[in-house]
Write a protein that holds these residues in place. Structure first.
Motif, short mmCIF file in Angstrom:
data_model
loop_
_atom_site.label_atom_id
_atom_site.label_comp_id
_atom_site.label_asym_id
_atom_site.label_seq_id
_atom_site.Cartn_x
_atom_site.Cartn_y
_atom_site.Cartn_z
N GLY A 72 52.66 26.57 28.51
CA GLY A 72 51.22 26.47 28.62
C GLY A 72 50.51 27.80 28.44
N VAL A 73 51.20 28.86 28.83
CA VAL A 73 50.59 30.19 28.69
C VAL A 73 50.24 30.50 27.24
N LEU A 74 50.94 29.84 26.32
CA LEU A 74 50.67 30.09 24.91
C LEU A 74 49.28 29.63 24.50
N ALA A 75 48.75 28.67 25.25
CA ALA A 75 47.44 28.15 24.92
C ALA A 75 46.39 29.26 25.03
N TYR A 76 46.73 30.31 25.76
CA TYR A 76 45.78 31.40 25.97
C TYR A 76 46.24 32.65 25.24
N LYS A 77 47.06 32.42 24.23
CA LYS A 77 47.73 33.50 23.51
C LYS A 77 46.84 34.67 23.12
N ASP A 78 45.70 34.36 22.52
CA ASP A 78 44.88 35.47 22.03
C ASP A 78 43.79 35.86 23.01
N LYS A 79 43.86 35.31 24.21
CA LYS A 79 42.88 35.69 25.24
C LYS A 79 43.55 36.62 26.22
N LYS A 80 42.75 37.40 26.87
CA LYS A 80 43.32 38.27 27.87
C LYS A 80 42.72 38.00 29.22
N SER A 81 43.50 38.19 30.21
CA SER A 81 42.97 38.06 31.55
C SER A 81 42.32 39.39 31.92
N ALA A 82 41.39 39.32 32.82
CA ALA A 82 40.83 40.58 33.30
C ALA A 82 41.84 41.25 34.22
N SER A 83 41.66 42.52 34.43
CA SER A 83 42.55 43.21 35.36
C SER A 83 42.03 42.98 36.78
N ALA A 84 42.87 43.27 37.74
CA ALA A 84 42.48 43.09 39.13
C ALA A 84 41.22 43.89 39.44
N GLU A 85 41.14 45.10 38.89
CA GLU A 85 39.98 45.95 39.14
C GLU A 85 38.71 45.30 38.59
N GLU A 86 38.83 44.72 37.41
CA GLU A 86 37.66 44.08 36.80
C GLU A 86 37.20 42.87 37.62
N TYR A 87 38.16 42.15 38.14
CA TYR A 87 37.80 41.02 39.00
C TYR A 87 37.05 41.51 40.24
N ILE A 88 37.61 42.55 40.82
CA ILE A 88 36.99 43.04 42.05
C ILE A 88 35.56 43.49 41.78
N GLU A 89 35.41 44.17 40.64
CA GLU A 89 34.09 44.63 40.26
C GLU A 89 33.16 43.43 40.08
N ALA A 90 33.65 42.42 39.39
CA ALA A 90 32.83 41.23 39.13
C ALA A 90 32.43 40.55 40.44
N LEU A 91 33.39 40.46 41.34
CA LEU A 91 33.12 39.76 42.60
C LEU A 91 32.17 40.54 43.51
N SER A 92 32.11 41.83 43.29
CA SER A 92 31.25 42.62 44.16
C SER A 92 29.79 42.19 44.04
N GLY A 93 29.48 41.55 42.92
CA GLY A 93 28.12 41.05 42.73
C GLY A 93 27.74 39.97 43.74
N LEU A 94 28.74 39.41 44.38
CA LEU A 94 28.47 38.31 45.33
C LEU A 94 28.36 38.79 46.77
N GLU A 95 28.58 40.10 46.95
CA GLU A 95 28.63 40.63 48.30
C GLU A 95 27.41 40.26 49.15
N LYS A 96 26.26 40.24 48.52
CA LYS A 96 25.05 40.03 49.33
C LYS A 96 24.82 38.58 49.75
N TYR A 97 25.50 37.67 49.12
CA TYR A 97 25.29 36.25 49.46
C TYR A 97 26.30 35.80 50.50
N SER A 98 25.83 35.02 51.43
CA SER A 98 26.75 34.39 52.39
C SER A 98 26.01 33.34 53.18
N CYS A 99 26.61 32.91 54.25
CA CYS A 99 25.99 31.97 55.18
C CYS A 99 25.41 30.73 54.49
#
Lengths: 581, 920
Positions: free
Chosen positions: B728-755
């Protein structure tokens, strides 16, 4: 009179069917009875015709068409002396007289295609005795007393395997007869099945009773069509006589029996590979343990013995284990059948008590070396065995004594070699066999035998180096240690024993480029002795590559660069001028 | 019932019925084997697991021998080792392939050329630099100036032209220097110290690796700056010193002390260093120019090649006049003549006694110098330099012709009697060789060539604790990468020395193919990328760098040209690992070898029989575990081979492409299609996880490098995976996953939302781990947990168990949404719901990350990154990092939380009937 024509495969190959036809057409059938029998063991004298006149046996040998006609006429005229020119010589009679026959006791004597003949020779009495008066444990005990060892080659005590299978837990157990006789030059099992199939059946049924098997299978190689046909016939007859199937001989013991024709792989003579093949898989050995007695055919407790082993069983039961044990040596009991072949005067089947010497077999019974050449060595045990040199000719036939030489008892192949045999080439021949017959499963055998063969080939072709001997020895050691099954573990034996006893021949090939037996063509050099050559031009005419030049009445010369060493020149020269160096 | 026995002197308790092999393994004693796997029946083919049991004269196979009470087992002995060695040699005597690519083997430093070229093709630049720096710490510099022996062996040349390996190296190293630069991990301090004399490529390399191993290192250098010949021998236009400075700064920042302007024999002595440091490395290089022994050599205006280059490097530009001759045909001669052009000389000659074909200099350099106006006087040799008042005015040149080849294979030049030529000159630069200055090193034994005698495998000198590497040793001056190679090897040895061990460098054994056995004729051609350069008219007046470097597009294109010679299983291959453990010499057994040269390539699995060792694992696992018989053994003896049933191609058999055979193959005989754009053998990272393609929750072992998932392997006790899980991983052959750092950076945008104002919406293909950490994240953020998955979705089982509510049940509007692993297109209501969230959501791992319509509505610029599957290992790692209460073992906790069916309950039949299907 009763006339029996030996119709084992060897007899048929020598023309026994034609002989039989002539006798059948010519004999006065009202007065005489014509029948077939198996191989008596004197294969070199086939076709053999035995004429029983009352109690007297007259044996005629090498009975070709003319001889058959004369014998038929002599029988018809009730004067056998008219055919005495074909009678066996006294010398040849020694071949049988010096033997002691147990496994082969009916071979060449009874008609293998008639159960009555077998029954009339005490056949199935042992089975009857076992079923009516012995417990399985008693049977095993009797076999234990006899000291019968597995005759397939390993020499493992038969009772022990039987007992192990008996003790193994399981409703269903199998008894298997290994008749996949594959050693080049061995034909003991074939002779037994062709000449006395009921004896095998009886031995197997006793074994099946002892271990508690309800099914027995004979694994016969497909290259033995006559054996398969006669055994099939015998099984059918036995079944009709209530000897195979349900409630055998009215007892509570039931056992089925069938034949499985093997497809011709040498390794299927190895018991676990045989089981794989029986199950329909590729014939490759399994790891042991577990041994078949614990987990064999279809992973059920199974016992596998060789044909000759089973052929001794009914005799032991009838005559008692002690009688069997009375023959032989301290650690090898009873008799052993050998297939004597090679450069021997009288080749054939020999059964002798353990404890006789090799000299007894080769010189006393076999009559010595063909053309009275010098005896060099005997190869025991086929490709798995080793050679024993002339100086050890007085070695006693005994499992231990033979192993001590580096050879093995084996299943009974005994190939005699004279001074024309190159020992390196002989080792190469056997390695070629094992390398081809390796099943390919384990590394040591698949590649080890291949590389050993390559080294031996290079030595016989004059391309060997001095390190090759060390390399060979190293490979021998590691293949012996590391191979998975008997085939690979024993494959180095021919090399090891020739290296042990004939190392100088290896060294001559390598260092001097010389093959003393003149067998390794690559090392030969054909030359014409100008003193002897009369210039008849015969050799030049017969040379297939025009390597010989010269004019009429002048000495000829061989161009060694062109010569392909076919030997034609030597064979056509009437003056002995062609010399091989 | 337990059984007590002794294995290699260690008291071991085993279970009754257990084999010696497994009992040993459970007690940390590894017995080599190539054909064993616990899931299939014993086979006993390889014969490697042999051991000795006291009281038994035979060698026993540990795989099949059961433990017994009181048994004493030896797994190592001379006899055992000899047997294993022979078995391996026999196997290798019929094994055809290239363990490593010719380029890598040609590199004196053993840099993994195929590896980094492949990584560049995949855009894994950081990983590429990391890989290079395992052997070579200054790739931006070396990539520019290396005469690249690798390219000379590159097999691509037989198709068209070799791959531009060196420039790819400088490309990726430059990229790394742009920012987020790779720095090696440094081991804890060992308390040991090493002095390195000489800050050239050898000294810097040795210092780099020794420091990384935790030793304290000081470099002593006579010149004002570090870099050695790279700085003072290589002209600026080839290697800008700014690049060198950057790379050297990285090394310094590892905590290495630099002492510049200190001279051995004057400012310090060998003895003083020996007293202060635990080890000394002499890497002083070869700084003296060789003389030609020609009359007039002492005239003013006659320069030694490296003396001249050093003066230029120090910006003491010498006045060399209008007419300049450079003697010699190597790369120093090229540097000298091109520098002379740049210093304003009008007529620059290169005097070389052989012809162009014999010239050792890089042909590219010759070409470029010609473009810059250098005139070549081939087949000439200076007879005499003459001058006036001690100053050079010209030279008398002897004309030469080529005679018979000498030992080096080059045709020997012979003078043509009477044919001479006189030329007027202002300067001569002799670039014919260099030798070391051994002042202060008299204590060390020297060679006849007046270099330091150093052991070639131990790098030791005649003085205990003093090691020597590089141009100053043995054969003398060589190319920089050779010195670097020695320095790296020496660092490993010195580290062992500092630990009190004796070690020597052992050249690894590789199986290799003969170039001539390969048919290149059918391989498609693709020309080598041209290095963009300054125009000759511009560059001849400037010391600015001639080459501009590859663009990213060029680099990727060039890297794609690699023929992938080296075995793709190299890092996993058990055979080659054992081969080196047992010091094999298979050449002893060389004989007939199979060159079947046929690779059976199915769409997903390819088989190469020439690498098969007939362990039978593929045949057995197919039959015994999967109940299929796609593969079988045919022929006998030496010609035994594994083939698909009835000799059909694998795809035409009942093969279900579960890949079990590939997973168990101990060599490179069976390979799965890689999910990389360019398949490349590298040491993979692994993440044990749960397959996300259906609800069977099969354990899976994801192999990845950087952020590229390479392949998926079955894991767990049963090791079951279907075609979907496996490929199944081949289905994403020419795509790349983000790195852990990039994910963390992306998620930081949600820091202000909660409750309650934040919704976490998981799609149908999240992994159990992702679902688990999302739940923990949502709990921490007090967010709503939703999913758009239904029963048809792979992750439904896990999501349902963890309490994710169907998204359609929620009518609530959220301030922000975190959308993970969703195709966001399931239902109209769903779409509608998101339409109102414009600008307030972050979508991660959606297949529409690049051009999906929904994207524009509720994403922000970050989602332009292609956050697609299979991101599971990286994503759950990133998310877990953000959590206050981190999970210790995400997989284990996730499985527990999901209360998955134990993997044991999935059967081969489930796998065969698994409904997952993919278009690959």
């Amino acid at each position: 009179m009763k006339i029996a024509v030996g119709q084992g495969s060897c007899g048929i190959a020598a023309g026994a069917q034609k002989t039989y036809e002539i006798l059948e057409n010519r004999l006065d059938k009202a007065q005489n009875e014509l029948c077939v029998t198996g191989c008596i063991g004197m294969c070199y004298l086939e076709p053999i015709v035995d004429v029983y006149d009352g109690g007297q046996l007259y044996r005629f040998v090498r009975v070709n068409e003319t001889a058959a006609e004369k014998i038929a006429d002599a029988v018809n005229s009730k004067d056998l002396s008219a055919a005495f020119e074909f009678k066996i010589s006294e010398d040849d009679e020694q071949f049988l007289k010096k033997q002691t026959r147990i496994a082969l006791r009916h071979c060449g004597v009874i008609n293998p295609e008639k159960i009555e003949d077998y029954k009339n020779s005490d056949g199935y009495k042992a089975l009857s005795k076992v079923l009516s008066s012995m417990t399985p444990e008693q049977v095993i005990e009797e076999i234990k007393i006899s000291g019968l060892a597995g005759r397939g080659g390993a020499g493992f005590p038969a009772w022990f395997k039987w007992n192990a299978a008996r003790q193994s837990e399981g409703e269903k157990k199998y008894l298997i007869c290994n008749a996949d006789e594959g050693d080049p030059g061995a034909f003991m099992d074939r002779a037994v099945i062709e000449g006395d199939p009921h004896n095998l059946i009886e031995g197997m049924l006793i074994g099946a009773y002892a271990i508690g098997a309800s099914e027995a299978v004979v694994y016969v190689r497909a290259e033995y069509p006559l054996a398969i046909r006669r055994l099939k016939n015998a099984i059918e007859e036995a079944r009709k006589n209530g000897i195979i199937g349900k409630n055998i001989m009215g007892s509570s013991f039931s056992c089925e029996m069938r034949i499985k024709a093997g497809a011709g792989a040498f390794v299927c003579g190895e018991e676990t590979a045989l089981i794989e093949s029986l199950e329909g898989s590729r014939g490759m050995p399994r790891l042991k343990p577990p041994f078949p007695a614990q987990s064999g055919y279809w992973h059920k407790p199974s016992n596998i013995n060789n044909v000759e082993t089973f052929a001794n069983v009914s005799w032991i039961i009838l005559n008692g284990g002690a009688a069997f044990a009375a023959m032989g040596t301290e650690n090898s009991k009873g008799t052993k059948v050998f297939a004597l072949t090679g450069k021997i005067k009288r080749g054939g089947l020999v059964e002798i008590p353990m404890g006789k010497t090799l000299r007894d077999v080769i010189f006393d019974i076999g009559g010595g070396i063909k053309n009275d050449k010098e005896f060099k060595a005997v190869q025991m045990g086929g490709p798995s065995g080793g050679c024993i040199p002339a100086e050890l000719l007085d070695t006693v036939i005994d499992y231990k004594a033979l192993s001590a030489t580096g050879a093995i008892m084996g299943s009974g192949g005994m190939v005699v070699m004279d001074s024309d045999t190159c020992m390196v080439e002989m080792a190469r021949f056997f390695l070629d066999f094992t390398a081809k017959e390796s099943c390919g499963k384990c590394v040591h055998c698949r590649l080890g035998t291949k590389r050993m063969l390559e080294i031996l080939t290079r030595i016989t072709e004059g391309r060997g180096s001095e390190e090759d001997i060390d390399l060979l020895e190293e490979l021998c050691r590691t293949v012996k240690d590391g191979a998975l099954c008997g085939l690979g573990q024993t494959a180095p034996n021919p090399v090891l024993t020739t290296l042990k006893y004939f190392r100088n021949e290896y060294e001559e090939h390598i260092k001097e480029g010389k093959c003393r037996a003149h067998e390794c063509t690559a090392l030969l050099k054909y030359e014409i002795n100008p003193q002897m050559c009369k210039g008849c031009t015969m050799c030049a005419k017969k040379c297939p590559v025009n390597a010989i030049s010269g004019t009429v009445k002048n000495p000829h010369v061989i161009d060694s660069g062109l010569c392909i060493k076919c030997g034609n020149c030597k064979s056509v020269c009437r003056f002995g001028a062609v010399e091989v160096k | 019932m337990s059984v007590n026995l002794i294995i290699d002197g260690k008291k071991v308790t085993a279970r009754e019925g257990q084999s010696i092999l497994t009992a040993a393994a459970e007690n940390g004693i590894e017995i080599p084997n190539l054909c064993y796997d616990g899931r299939v029946e014993l086979y006993g083919a390889c014969g490697l697991c042999t051991v000795e049991v006291e009281g038994n004269p035979k060698l026993l196979r540990a795989c099949s021998t059961k433990v017994a009470e009181g048994m004493t087992v030896h797994t190592v002995s001379d006899r055992i080792n000899a047997s294993r060695k022979v078995a391996l040699e026999l196997l290798l005597s019929d094994h055809d392939g290239d363990c490593k690519a010719p380029c890598s083997k040609a590199c004196p430093a053993g840099t993994d050329c195929q590896g980094y070229v492949g990584l560049i093709a995949n855009g894994e630049y950081k990983e590429a630099v990391k890989l290079i720096k395992e052997k070579l710490p200054i790739p931006a510099s070396i990539g520019r100036i290396c005469p690249h022996p690798c390219e000379k062996k590159c097999r691509r040349q037989y198709v068209d032209e070799p791959v531009s390996i060196a420039f790819l190296k400088s490309f990726v190293a430059d990229k790394d220097l742009e920012g987020d630069t790779y720095v090696p991990d440094i081991e804890p301090d060992t308390g040991k110290s090493v002095a390195v004399i000489g800050g050239g490529p050898a000294g810097l390399t040795c210092a780099y690796f020794l420091r990384a191993m935790g030793h304290a290192v000081t470099i002593f250098e006579q010149m004002p700056k570090m870099g050695g010949m790279l700085r003072y021998g290589i002209p600026e236009y080839r290697l800008p010193k700014a690049v060198l400075d950057e790379e050297i700064a990285l090394i310094k920042n590892m905590g290495i002390e630099f002492k510049n302007g200190v001279k051995l024999g004057k400012d310090f002595t060998l003895d003083s260093l020996k007293a202060q440091f635990d080890a000394v490395v002499v890497a002083v290089g070869a700084w003296n120019s060789s003389k030609m022994r020609v009359k007039g050599e002492d005239l003013q205006g006659v320069w030694g090649g490296i003396d001249f280059l050093r003066e230029v490097a120090l910006k003491n530009y010498p006045s060399i006049g209008k007419n300049v001759a450079v003697c010699g045909g190597g790369n120093t001669a090229m540097d000298a003549c091109r520098t002379a052009v740049r210093l304003g000389a009008e007529n620059v000659y290169v005097i070389y006694r052989r012809s162009k074909d014999e010239m050792p200099a890089d042909p590219q350099e010759i070409l470029e110098s010609e473009e810059e106006g250098v005139v070549y006087k081939y087949l000439t040799n200076p007879l005499e330099f003459f001058g006036e008042n001690g100053k050079l005015t010209g030279a008398l040149l002897q004309k030469m012709r080529l005679g018979e080849p000498d030992e080096s294979g080059r045709r020997r030049p012979e003078p043509i009697e009477g044919e001479v030529e006189k030329i007027s000159l202002d300067s001569v630069i002799m670039a014919i060789g260099q030798y070391p200055d051994l002042t202060g090193l008299e204590e060390l034994e020297a060679t006849r060539k007046n270099t330091i005698a150093a052991d070639e495998t131990r790098f030791t000198t005649s003085v205990e604790g003093v090691f020597a590497v590089g141009d100053a040793t043995n054969k003398g001056a060589d190319i920089a990468i050779a010195a670097i190679g020695e320095a790296h090897k020496a660092a490993v040895i010195i580290d062992r020395y500092l630990n009190g061990e004796k070690a020597e460098y052992k050249k690894p054994y590789f199986v290799e193919r003969d170039d001539s056995s390969i048919d290149f004729s059918k391989m498609p051609k693709a020309p080598r990328q041209k290095m963009p350069q300054a125009q000759p008219s511009v560059r001849k007046n400037s010391f600015d760098e001639v080459n501009f470097g590859f663009s990213e597009e060029q680099a990727k294109k060039e890297a794609m040209r690699c023929l992938e010679c080296g075995c793709h299983d190299y890092f996993e291959c058990k055979l080659i690992a054992y081969a080196n453990d047992y010091n094999v010499k298979p050449v002893r057994f060389s004989g007939e070898k199979h060159y079947r040269n046929t690779e059976d390539k199915s769409e997903l699995i390819s088989r190469n029989s020439d690498k098969c060792i007939l362990c039978g694992l593929c045949v057995r696992v197919c039959d015994e575990v999967m109940g299929k018989t796609a593969l079988g053994l045919i022929n006998r003896g030496f010609n035994t081979i594994v083939e698909p049933e009835l000799n059909k191609p694998l795809a035409a058999t009942d093969c279900i492409m579960c890949g079990q055979c590939v997973a168990l193959c101990p060599t490179g005989a069976l390979r799965e299609k890689s999910a990389l754009v360019k398949s490349v053998p590298v040491s993979e990272s692994r993440a044990e996880s749960i397959c996300t393609f259906c609800s069977n929750l099969c354990p899976v072992d994801y192999r990845y490098i950087g952020s590229s998932v390479i392949r998926a392997l079955p894991a767990g006790e049963k090791g079951l995976l279907c075609k979907g899980g496996k490929f199944g991983v081949l289905a994403y052959k020419d795509k790349k996953s983000a790195s852990a750092e990039e994910y963390i950076e992306a998620l930081s945008g949600l820091e202000k939302y909660s409750c309650g104002s934040l919704a976490v919406i998981a799609g149908g293909r999240v992994s159990a781990e992702t679902a688990y950490v999302l739940k923990k994240y949502a709990e921490e953020k007090n967010a709503e947990l939703l999913t758009d998955a239904d029963e048809t979705c792979a992750g439904y089982y896990a999501l349902n168990k963890l309490g994710f509510k169907p998204v359609s049940d929620s009518a609530k509007e959220y301030e922000a949404v975190l959308l993970v692993d969703s195709d966001c297109g399931l239902s109209a209501e769903y779409k509608a719901e998101f339409s109102s969230l414009s600008g307030r959501g972050i979508a991660l791992n959606t297949p529409y990350s690049e051009n999906g319509t929904y994207f524009d509505k509720f994403g922000n610029e970050r989602r332009q990154k292609a956050f697609v599957k299979p991101s599971a290992p990286v994503f759950y790692e990133a998310l877990n990092t953000l959590l206050k209460n981190k999970a210790q073992d995400v997989t284990a906790e996730a499985v527990k939380a999901v209360a998955a069916q134990p993997s044991g309950e999935v059967t081969a039949e489930d796998i065969i009937n698994c409904p997952v299907s993919f278009d690959f």
